[in-house]
Design an enzyme around this catalytic site. Sequence first.
Site, short mmCIF file in Angstrom:
data_model
loop_
_atom_site.label_atom_id
_atom_site.label_comp_id
_atom_site.label_asym_id
_atom_site.label_seq_id
_atom_site.Cartn_x
_atom_site.Cartn_y
_atom_site.Cartn_z
N TYR A 147 -28.52 9.75 24.52
CA TYR A 147 -28.57 9.58 23.07
C TYR A 147 -28.15 10.86 22.35
O TYR A 147 -27.32 10.84 21.43
CB TYR A 147 -29.99 9.17 22.66
CG TYR A 147 -30.14 8.80 21.20
CD1 TYR A 147 -29.71 7.57 20.73
CD2 TYR A 147 -30.73 9.68 20.30
CE1 TYR A 147 -29.85 7.22 19.40
CE2 TYR A 147 -30.88 9.34 18.97
CZ TYR A 147 -30.44 8.11 18.52
OH TYR A 147 -30.59 7.77 17.19
N LYS A 165 -24.93 11.64 19.72
CA LYS A 165 -25.16 12.09 18.35
C LYS A 165 -24.59 13.48 18.10
O LYS A 165 -24.07 13.76 17.01
CB LYS A 165 -26.66 12.04 18.02
CG LYS A 165 -27.24 10.63 18.01
CD LYS A 165 -26.53 9.71 17.01
CE LYS A 165 -27.20 8.35 16.92
NZ LYS A 165 -26.55 7.45 15.95
N SER A 199 -28.71 11.42 13.59
CA SER A 199 -30.11 11.64 13.97
C SER A 199 -30.38 13.13 13.98
O SER A 199 -29.46 13.95 14.16
CB SER A 199 -30.36 11.07 15.37
OG SER A 199 -31.62 11.44 15.87
#
Length: 252
Positions: free
Chosen positions: A157, A161, A144
Amino acid sequence: MHLPRTPSFRLDGRRALVTGASSGIGFGCAAALAEAGAEVVCVARRAEPLDEAVRLIRRQGGSAEERALDMADLPALDSLFDAPFDVVVNAAGMARHGPALDTRPEDFDAVLSVNLRAAYFLSQRAARALIAAGQGGSIIHVSSQMGHVGGPDRAVYCATKHALEGMVKAMALEWGPQGIRINTLCPTFVKTPLTEASFADPARRAWIMEKIALGHVAEVEDLMGATLFLASDAARMVTGTALMVDGGWTAA
């Protein structure tokens, strides 16, 4: 002097594994690889939408089969590698967004288990199978833009990542001598069921649009060509890096 020729993007005769293939980005990646001639094994937790995804790929003339399993289940993961895959695309992912002050340990563990732990051991299994067979291959993780920046309500999150990006760089150095390439694909917000809540919030949508220099969010199709590039011989000198498909988000 000779005229140089563009390397082929075709994947005829190659085996590919795509996780998270029942919908969204994973489904698009599976469709792209099948269209390029690969024999694709599609993996996801939910059997019914996975069956539909495989049916649609076959209807268009692609070669696809399904394997319903949970990526966090490592013994089940082992069952996939009875033979090596030339291409592995890991599009399985999880998000439980919210303020960092409110993060519960169970939410942290759940996101970490899919986004990092499963990605790590999938890479390990894929590389072991390739090395045992004495061949190279391409491993692609759908990361991402949030693996390179931060965002509100995305501490967990972003943590997974950012860690994924570091993992890929280290593995690229270890496995490069065996001809194994490993990279990440880093999209901005893509129109999928996973992002519907973000686009439904006017303030969040305005924040998204302000950050994307191209002025529009991504579609699944925007990831398909990038995936095919990283999977193919056209990217034979590309490893340990991130291909940004973020509309300019991280350029600022």
